[in-house]
Design a protein around this motif. Sequence first.
Motif, PDB file in Angstrom:
ATOM      1  N   ASN A  41      29.587 -49.898 -10.523  1.00  0.00           N
ATOM      2  CA  ASN A  41      29.325 -48.712 -11.336  1.00  0.00           C
ATOM      3  C   ASN A  41      30.001 -48.911 -12.682  1.00  0.00           C
ATOM      4  N   LEU A  42      29.223 -48.925 -13.759  1.00  0.00           N
ATOM      5  CA  LEU A  42      29.781 -49.109 -15.096  1.00  0.00           C
ATOM      6  C   LEU A  42      30.003 -47.779 -15.810  1.00  0.00           C
ATOM      7  N   GLY A  43      29.724 -46.681 -15.130  1.00  0.00           N
ATOM      8  CA  GLY A  43      30.010 -45.353 -15.668  1.00  0.00           C
ATOM      9  C   GLY A  43      28.857 -44.742 -16.440  1.00  0.00           C
ATOM     10  N   THR A  44      29.120 -43.542 -16.945  1.00  0.00           N
ATOM     11  CA  THR A  44      28.136 -42.811 -17.738  1.00  0.00           C
ATOM     12  C   THR A  44      28.471 -43.015 -19.208  1.00  0.00           C
ATOM     13  N   ARG A  45      27.492 -43.409 -19.984  1.00  0.00           N
ATOM     14  CA  ARG A  45      27.716 -43.708 -21.397  1.00  0.00           C
ATOM     15  C   ARG A  45      26.541 -43.229 -22.237  1.00  0.00           C
ATOM     16  N   ASP A  46      26.797 -43.165 -23.538  1.00  0.00           N
ATOM     17  CA  ASP A  46      25.707 -42.927 -24.478  1.00  0.00           C
ATOM     18  C   ASP A  46      24.901 -44.214 -24.574  1.00  0.00           C
ATOM     19  N   MET A  47      23.602 -44.079 -24.684  1.00  0.00           N
ATOM     20  CA  MET A  47      22.742 -45.248 -24.840  1.00  0.00           C
ATOM     21  C   MET A  47      22.782 -45.697 -26.300  1.00  0.00           C
ATOM     22  N   PRO A  48      22.555 -46.982 -26.575  1.00  0.00           N
ATOM     23  CA  PRO A  48      22.592 -47.454 -27.961  1.00  0.00           C
ATOM     24  C   PRO A  48      21.567 -46.766 -28.861  1.00  0.00           C
ATOM     25  N   HIS A  49      20.448 -46.381 -28.272  1.00  0.00           N
ATOM     26  CA  HIS A  49      19.421 -45.643 -29.012  1.00  0.00           C
ATOM     27  C   HIS A  49      18.642 -44.784 -28.025  1.00  0.00           C
ATOM     28  N   LYS A  50      17.945 -43.795 -28.553  1.00  0.00           N
ATOM     29  CA  LYS A  50      17.154 -42.930 -27.677  1.00  0.00           C
ATOM     30  C   LYS A  50      16.058 -43.741 -27.012  1.00  0.00           C
ATOM     31  N   GLN A  51      15.768 -43.378 -25.769  1.00  0.00           N
ATOM     32  CA  GLN A  51      14.709 -44.077 -25.054  1.00  0.00           C
ATOM     33  C   GLN A  51      13.939 -43.068 -24.218  1.00  0.00           C
ATOM     34  N   SER A  52      12.645 -43.228 -24.212  1.00  0.00           N
ATOM     35  CA  SER A  52      11.834 -42.321 -23.399  1.00  0.00           C
ATOM     36  C   SER A  52      11.357 -43.053 -22.157  1.00  0.00           C
ATOM     37  N   ALA A  53      11.381 -42.333 -21.045  1.00  0.00           N
ATOM     38  CA  ALA A  53      10.892 -42.869 -19.781  1.00  0.00           C
ATOM     39  C   ALA A  53      10.288 -41.719 -18.994  1.00  0.00           C
ATOM     40  N   HIS A  54       9.090 -41.926 -18.499  1.00  0.00           N
ATOM     41  CA  HIS A  54       8.382 -40.927 -17.703  1.00  0.00           C
ATOM     42  C   HIS A  54       8.206 -39.614 -18.468  1.00  0.00           C
ATOM     43  N   GLY A  55       7.993 -39.727 -19.765  1.00  0.00           N
ATOM     44  CA  GLY A  55       7.702 -38.556 -20.590  1.00  0.00           C
ATOM     45  C   GLY A  55       8.912 -37.755 -21.052  1.00  0.00           C
ATOM     46  N   VAL A  56      10.130 -38.253 -20.823  1.00  0.00           N
ATOM     47  CA  VAL A  56      11.347 -37.548 -21.235  1.00  0.00           C
ATOM     48  C   VAL A  56      12.178 -38.489 -22.100  1.00  0.00           C
ATOM     49  N   TYR A  58      15.785 -39.768 -23.385  1.00  0.00           N
ATOM     50  CA  TYR A  58      17.164 -39.806 -22.877  1.00  0.00           C
ATOM     51  C   TYR A  58      18.093 -40.377 -23.934  1.00  0.00           C
ATOM     52  N   LYS A  59      19.308 -39.808 -23.994  1.00  0.00           N
ATOM     53  CA  LYS A  59      20.344 -40.293 -24.905  1.00  0.00           C
ATOM     54  C   LYS A  59      21.558 -40.812 -24.142  1.00  0.00           C
ATOM     55  N   GLN A  60      21.722 -40.404 -22.884  1.00  0.00           N
ATOM     56  CA  GLN A  60      22.827 -40.846 -22.033  1.00  0.00           C
ATOM     57  C   GLN A  60      22.257 -41.346 -20.719  1.00  0.00           C
ATOM     58  N   ALA A  61      23.041 -42.232 -20.073  1.00  0.00           N
ATOM     59  CA  ALA A  61      22.589 -42.779 -18.799  1.00  0.00           C
ATOM     60  C   ALA A  61      23.786 -43.197 -17.965  1.00  0.00           C
ATOM     61  N   SER A  62      23.571 -43.315 -16.654  1.00  0.00           N
ATOM     62  CA  SER A  62      24.569 -43.859 -15.738  1.00  0.00           C
ATOM     63  C   SER A  62      24.214 -45.326 -15.523  1.00  0.00           C
ATOM     64  N   TYR A  63      25.148 -46.206 -15.854  1.00  0.00           N
ATOM     65  CA  TYR A  63      24.907 -47.645 -15.807  1.00  0.00           C
ATOM     66  C   TYR A  63      25.380 -48.219 -14.470  1.00  0.00           C
ATOM     67  N   PHE A  64      24.533 -49.044 -13.840  1.00  0.00           N
ATOM     68  CA  PHE A  64      24.880 -49.725 -12.595  1.00  0.00           C
ATOM     69  C   PHE A  64      24.451 -51.182 -12.683  1.00  0.00           C
ATOM     70  N   MET A  65      25.216 -52.047 -12.019  1.00  0.00           N
ATOM     71  CA  MET A  65      24.897 -53.465 -11.941  1.00  0.00           C
ATOM     72  C   MET A  65      24.881 -53.852 -10.466  1.00  0.00           C
ATOM     73  N   ILE A  66      23.769 -54.403 -10.009  1.00  0.00           N
ATOM     74  CA  ILE A  66      23.632 -54.820  -8.609  1.00  0.00           C
ATOM     75  C   ILE A  66      23.396 -56.322  -8.585  1.00  0.00           C
ATOM     76  N   GLU A  67      24.214 -57.016  -7.814  1.00  0.00           N
ATOM     77  CA  GLU A  67      24.070 -58.459  -7.638  1.00  0.00           C
ATOM     78  C   GLU A  67      23.451 -58.683  -6.269  1.00  0.00           C
ATOM     79  N   PHE A  68      22.335 -59.413  -6.208  1.00  0.00           N
ATOM     80  CA  PHE A  68      21.638 -59.566  -4.932  1.00  0.00           C
ATOM     81  C   PHE A  68      20.917 -60.903  -4.843  1.00  0.00           C
ATOM     82  N   ASN A  69      20.564 -61.255  -3.617  1.00  0.00           N
ATOM     83  CA  ASN A  69      19.723 -62.419  -3.339  1.00  0.00           C
ATOM     84  C   ASN A  69      18.392 -61.892  -2.832  1.00  0.00           C
ATOM     85  N   ALA A  70      17.307 -62.509  -3.264  1.00  0.00           N
ATOM     86  CA  ALA A  70      15.975 -62.131  -2.795  1.00  0.00           C
ATOM     87  C   ALA A  70      15.026 -63.298  -3.035  1.00  0.00           C
ATOM     88  N   PRO A  71      13.958 -63.350  -2.278  1.00  0.00           N
ATOM     89  CA  PRO A  71      12.960 -64.390  -2.532  1.00  0.00           C
ATOM     90  C   PRO A  71      12.325 -64.181  -3.913  1.00  0.00           C
TER      91      PRO A  71
END
Length: 147
Positions: A41-56, A58-71
């Motif tokens: 969990n990298l915490g909640t931060r302001d995004m570097p710039h506004k970004q729209s996703a699914h019609g909304v 956003y200016k802030q986001a919760s950042y997560f990093m997942i390390e995984f193995n997959a085919p």
Amino acid sequence: MVIYELCLLFRIMPKKELTTSLKRTANTIFEKGGVIRKIENLGTRDMPHKQSAHGVVYKQASYFMIEFNAPPKDLADIDEQYSRDIDIIRRRIYKKQKEESIECTLHEEMLPPLYRKSVQELVQQARKLDKPKFKYNSGLDYYPFQK
């Protein structure tokens, strides 16, 4: 299997909803035959710039990093499933690079250039490439063209 890093930006939401969204993303990896190595969990931060996703927008986001193995063949399916999730603002999957072990050579770098091992190797290579000097072979005692 290859190790991948998944960078996720979730929309701001209460902790309980965030955990269910995170479980949903983890289950997607498990369903495709992947194994999660680490969730960070990298915490909640302001995004570097506004970004729209699914019609909304956003200016802030919760950042997560997942390390995984997959085919590798299932990465497109995982990414496509995350693109439909309305809680995820942005997602990126990267192939994790192996860390190279770097040997500290500070004591050698502090030496004058002439005494450094790397410089001495370059000098050796230059001596091997020494070409013979040009011989004029003109029969004259002097060089007729100006130097």
